[in-house]
Design a protein around this motif. Structure first.
Motif, PDB file in Angstrom:
ATOM      1  N   GLU A  48     -14.535   5.116   0.196  1.00  0.00           N
ATOM      2  CA  GLU A  48     -13.649   4.429   0.506  1.00  0.00           C
ATOM      3  C   GLU A  48     -14.092   2.798   0.273  1.00  0.00           C
ATOM      4  O   GLU A  48     -15.087   2.660   0.396  1.00  0.00           O
ATOM      5  CB  GLU A  48     -13.673   4.526   2.363  1.00  0.00           C
ATOM      6  CG  GLU A  48     -12.624   5.563   2.498  1.00  0.00           C
ATOM      7  CD  GLU A  48     -12.457   5.968   4.055  1.00  0.00           C
ATOM      8  OE1 GLU A  48     -13.023   5.375   4.522  1.00  0.00           O
ATOM      9  OE2 GLU A  48     -12.181   7.002   4.199  1.00  0.00           O
ATOM     10  N   GLY A  49     -13.401   1.586   0.484  1.00  0.00           N
ATOM     11  CA  GLY A  49     -13.626   0.674  -0.140  1.00  0.00           C
ATOM     12  C   GLY A  49     -13.503   0.354  -1.999  1.00  0.00           C
ATOM     13  O   GLY A  49     -14.032  -0.790  -2.487  1.00  0.00           O
ATOM     14  N   GLU A  96      -4.131   0.759  -1.856  1.00  0.00           N
ATOM     15  CA  GLU A  96      -3.050  -0.635  -1.686  1.00  0.00           C
ATOM     16  C   GLU A  96      -4.162  -1.714  -2.969  1.00  0.00           C
ATOM     17  O   GLU A  96      -5.085  -1.380  -3.340  1.00  0.00           O
ATOM     18  CB  GLU A  96      -3.899  -1.417  -0.507  1.00  0.00           C
ATOM     19  CG  GLU A  96      -5.635  -2.483  -0.554  1.00  0.00           C
ATOM     20  CD  GLU A  96      -5.492  -2.179   1.252  1.00  0.00           C
ATOM     21  OE1 GLU A  96      -6.936  -3.294   1.699  1.00  0.00           O
ATOM     22  OE2 GLU A  96      -5.261  -2.282   2.152  1.00  0.00           O
ATOM     23  N   LYS A 124      -7.360  -0.297  -5.115  1.00  0.00           N
ATOM     24  CA  LYS A 124      -8.643   0.079  -4.027  1.00  0.00           C
ATOM     25  C   LYS A 124      -7.732   1.026  -2.834  1.00  0.00           C
ATOM     26  O   LYS A 124      -7.195   1.183  -2.372  1.00  0.00           O
ATOM     27  CB  LYS A 124      -8.908  -1.627  -3.449  1.00  0.00           C
ATOM     28  CG  LYS A 124      -9.590  -1.687  -1.603  1.00  0.00           C
ATOM     29  CD  LYS A 124      -9.772  -2.130  -0.912  1.00  0.00           C
ATOM     30  CE  LYS A 124     -11.020  -2.839  -0.224  1.00  0.00           C
ATOM     31  NZ  LYS A 124     -11.008  -3.933   0.600  1.00  0.00           N
ATOM     32  N   SER A 162      -8.153   2.603   0.635  1.00  0.00           N
ATOM     33  CA  SER A 162      -8.501   1.647   1.383  1.00  0.00           C
ATOM     34  C   SER A 162      -8.951   3.212   2.897  1.00  0.00           C
ATOM     35  O   SER A 162      -9.454   3.127   3.725  1.00  0.00           O
ATOM     36  CB  SER A 162      -7.466   0.947   2.418  1.00  0.00           C
ATOM     37  OG  SER A 162      -6.333   1.546   2.473  1.00  0.00           O
ATOM     38  N   GLU A 163      -8.035   4.315   3.217  1.00  0.00           N
ATOM     39  CA  GLU A 163      -8.076   5.293   3.340  1.00  0.00           C
ATOM     40  C   GLU A 163      -8.175   6.883   3.026  1.00  0.00           C
ATOM     41  O   GLU A 163      -7.125   6.898   1.934  1.00  0.00           O
ATOM     42  CB  GLU A 163      -7.516   5.361   4.607  1.00  0.00           C
ATOM     43  CG  GLU A 163      -7.823   6.528   5.428  1.00  0.00           C
ATOM     44  CD  GLU A 163      -6.392   6.059   6.828  1.00  0.00           C
ATOM     45  OE1 GLU A 163      -5.746   7.340   7.292  1.00  0.00           O
ATOM     46  OE2 GLU A 163      -6.536   5.246   7.249  1.00  0.00           O
ATOM     47  N   SER A 218       1.029  -1.350  -0.131  1.00  0.00           N
ATOM     48  CA  SER A 218      -0.357  -0.324   0.330  1.00  0.00           C
ATOM     49  C   SER A 218       0.738   1.335  -0.075  1.00  0.00           C
ATOM     50  O   SER A 218       2.125   1.515   0.474  1.00  0.00           O
ATOM     51  CB  SER A 218      -0.528  -0.040   1.278  1.00  0.00           C
ATOM     52  OG  SER A 218      -0.222   0.269   2.536  1.00  0.00           O
TER      53      SER A 218
END
Length: 463
Positions: A416-417, A382, A399, A401-402, A373
Motif C-alpha cells: 500500500e502506497g 488511483e 498508486k 491506495s488499498e 480511482s
C-alpha cells in the motif's frame, strides 16, 4: 361558287390553326426538354467549391510565415574515453554539444510561443529565430508531456506578429489547410493539404485527439502551425505517420482549442488541469456489439463507472451507450477526449446516452484526474499526484491506495502506497490504462506487475 369560296376559306383557317398548334405545343415542348436536359447536365459537371478564388492561399501563407518561428534546442553531454581512463587513470570527459531543431508559433505580441514538448525536451539552452532573422534567447514556461505541448517566452523590445486561435471544433473534413514550419532547417516553408480526419487517436491508451491532414510535414515541422485559409491557427503540428521518419502521407496536429486551454492552464495554474467523467469502456462496432449483446454499433459502451465520480453522481451506469457529449457526436473514446481536453475539473457537460433503447441526457460535473480511482482484482488504484511524482522521482505511475486481495493482504503494509510502473508489457500511465490491461485478463489469468514500494524498493509481482 359562293359555296366553294366558303369551303376554301374554312380549309385555309383549319390548316393555319393546325400549323400554329404544332408550333406552339410540339416545338415549345422540345425547347423545354432541351433546357431541362442542359440544366441537369450542368449540375453534374459544375465544379463544387473548387474555384480559383478558393484555392488562393497567398494571404494565409503571408500571415503565417511571420508568426511561425524556428526553435533551436541545445543540450550538452559528457563524453568519456574508457581506454584513456584505464591506461592513464584519466578522469573527466569532454563536453559535447547536441542540437535539435523544430518550429514554434507566436501567440501574443509580448513573446509567448507554443511548440511541442519533444522539441524542447532536455534543453539547456533555447534559441528562437523569427522570420525577420532576429534571434532571441527563450525560457521554458511550462510543458504538458501528455499532449506534447510546451510554452516558451522571449523578451523583445518591439511588438511581435502573432496568430489568432480559430475554433478547431468547426474544422471540417475535406477543408483546405496549410502546414507552416521549418523542415530540415528550411525556414518559412508552407505546404497545403486537406483535413483527412478529426479526433484521431493514435494509441489505445492515449488521451490525445488529433487533427489528421495530408499536408506534407517533415522533421523540423514539429511545433509549427496548421492554419485555415484565413491564416488562423487550427492546430500545432506534432507528428507524422511514417515508416521512414519522413512524410509519406499523413501528419497530425493538436487542435487549437486544446492548445489554447493548455496554455491558459500553464499560465494560470502552472500545470494542466484535466477533468474526467469517471467512466471506462470501449467504442462499439459490429464485433463489439455482438459480443456485448447490444443492437447499436455506434457510440461508447460504459463498462465501469468510478465510485464518487461525476458520472456516478449523475446516474450513469454499466451498459449505458454514450452517443453525445455536449453537442459533439460520440463514436469512440477519442471523441469524448476531444471534448474533455478543453474542460477543467468541476466544469459541467451534457451527456446523452441510450439505456434500454431510450435516449436520456444528464449533466455531469467533471472530476479531477488526480482523484480518479478504481478497484480491480482486489487493488484500489488511483493516479499519482504532483507530490508523489516528486517523492518517487517519477513522471508517471499508478498508486496502490488499498489492498483487498486475499492473497496479497498479508503484504499490504509493504504494498500500500507503492507505485505500479507497468502491467505486463503496458506502461502504467494512469488508472484507465491499468484497468484496461487488467480487464482484458480472464479470472484465472495472471499478469506480471512491476512496481516500486513506498520505501523505494523495486518489486515484481504476479497477480
Amino acid at each position: 361558287m359562293k359555296k366553294f369560296s366558303s369551303l376554301l376559306l374554312v380549309s385555309l383557317l383549319s390548316g393555319a390553326m393546325t400549323l400554329g398548334g404544332y408550333k406552339l405545343l410540339v416545338e415549345n415542348n422540345d425547347s423545354k426538354k432541351s433546357i431541362i436536359t442542359d440544366a441537369a447536365a450542368s449540375s453534374y459537371t459544375r465544379p463544387v467549391g473548387l474555384t480559383a478564388e478558393n484555392l488562393d492561399f497567398t494571404e494565409a501563407a503571408d500571415k503565417a510565415v511571420h508568426y511561425v518561428v524556428h526553435v533551436k534546442n541545445v543540450s550538452y553531454r559528457t563524453v568519456t574515453n574508457p581506454i584513456m581512463e584505464f591506461i592513464y587513470g584519466y578522469r573527466g570527459g569532454q563536453q559535447q554539444e547536441q542540437v535539435g531543431t523544430g518550429s514554434g508559433v507566436i501567440i501574443s505580441e509580448d513573446g509567448y510561443i507554443v511548440t511541442n514538448n519533444h522539441v524542447v525536451k532536455d534543453a539547456q539552452d533555447l534559441e528562437v529565430t523569427l522570420n525577420n532573422k532576429k534571434v532571441y534567447k527563450a525560457k521554458l514556461v511550462g510543458t504538458d508531456s501528455k499532449m506534447d505541448i510546451a510554452l516558451l517566452k522571449i523578451d523583445s523590445d518591439e511588438k511581435l506578429p502573432y496568430t489568432t486561435f480559430a475554433n478547431s471544433d468547426n474544422v471540417k473534413v475535406g477543408e483546405w489547410v496549410l502546414a507552416v514550419g521549418n523542415p530540415y532547417n528550411l525556414n518559412s516553408t508552407v505546404t497545403a493539404g486537406i483535413v483527412s480526419a478529426k479526433a484521431r487517436n493514435l494509441g489505445e491508451n492515449s488521451i490525445q485527439s488529433f487533427i489528421q491532414t495530408d499536408a506534407a510535414v517533415n522533421p523540423g515541422n514539429s511545433g509549427g502551425a496548421l492554419v485555415n485559409t484565413n491564416g488562423e491557427l487550427i492546430g500545432i503540428n506534432t507528428m507524422i505517420s511514417s515508416m521512414t521518419g519522413s512524410y509519406v502521407g499523413y501528419s497530425f496536429a493538436v487542435p487549437s482549442n486544446v492548445t489554447k486551454k493548455i496554455v491558459e492552464d500553464i499560465m494560470e495554474f502552472g500545470n494542466v488541469q484535466r477533468g474526467i467523467l469517471g467512466i471506462e469502456g470501449g467504442e462499439l462496432n459490429a464485433a463489439a456489439s455482438k459480443e456485448l449483446g447490444v443492437n447499436d454499433t455506434n457510440g461508447f459502451y460504459v463498462n465501469r463507472v468510478s465510485k464518487g465520480s461525476g458520472a456516478e453522481k449523475s446516474g450513469l451506469k454499466k451498459g449505458d451507450i454514450i452517443v453525445k457529449v455536449d453537442e459533439a457526436a460520440i463514436a469512440s473514446y477519442a471523441d469524448i477526449q476531444n471534448v474533455l481536453n478543453t474542460k477543467r475539473p468541476n466544469d459541467q457537460v451534457k451527456v446523452t446516452f441510450k439505456r434500454d433503447g431510450k435516449l436520456m441526457t444528464v449533466p455531469v460535473s467533471l472530476s479531477k484526474n488526480d482523484t480518479f480511482s478504481t478497484e480491480i482484482k482486489g487493488l484500489k488504484l488511483e493516479n499519482i499526484d504532483a507530490t508523489d511524482k516528486r517523492s518517487f522521482g517519477l513522471n508517471y505511475g499508478v498508486k496502490i491506495s488499498e489492498i483487498n486481495n486475499g492473497r496479497l493482504k498479508p503484504y499490504a503494509d509493504d504494498l500500500e502506497g507503492g507505485i505500479i510502473l507497468s502491467i505486463g508489457n503496458v506502461k502504467a500511465t494512469n488508472v484507465e490504462t491499468v484497468s484496461r490491461a487488467l480487464e482484458n485478463l480472464g479470472e484465472d489469468q495472471s499478469v506480471q506487475v512491476d512496481m516500486i514500494t513506498k520505501n523505494g524498493q523495486r518489486l515484481r509481482l504476479i497477480i
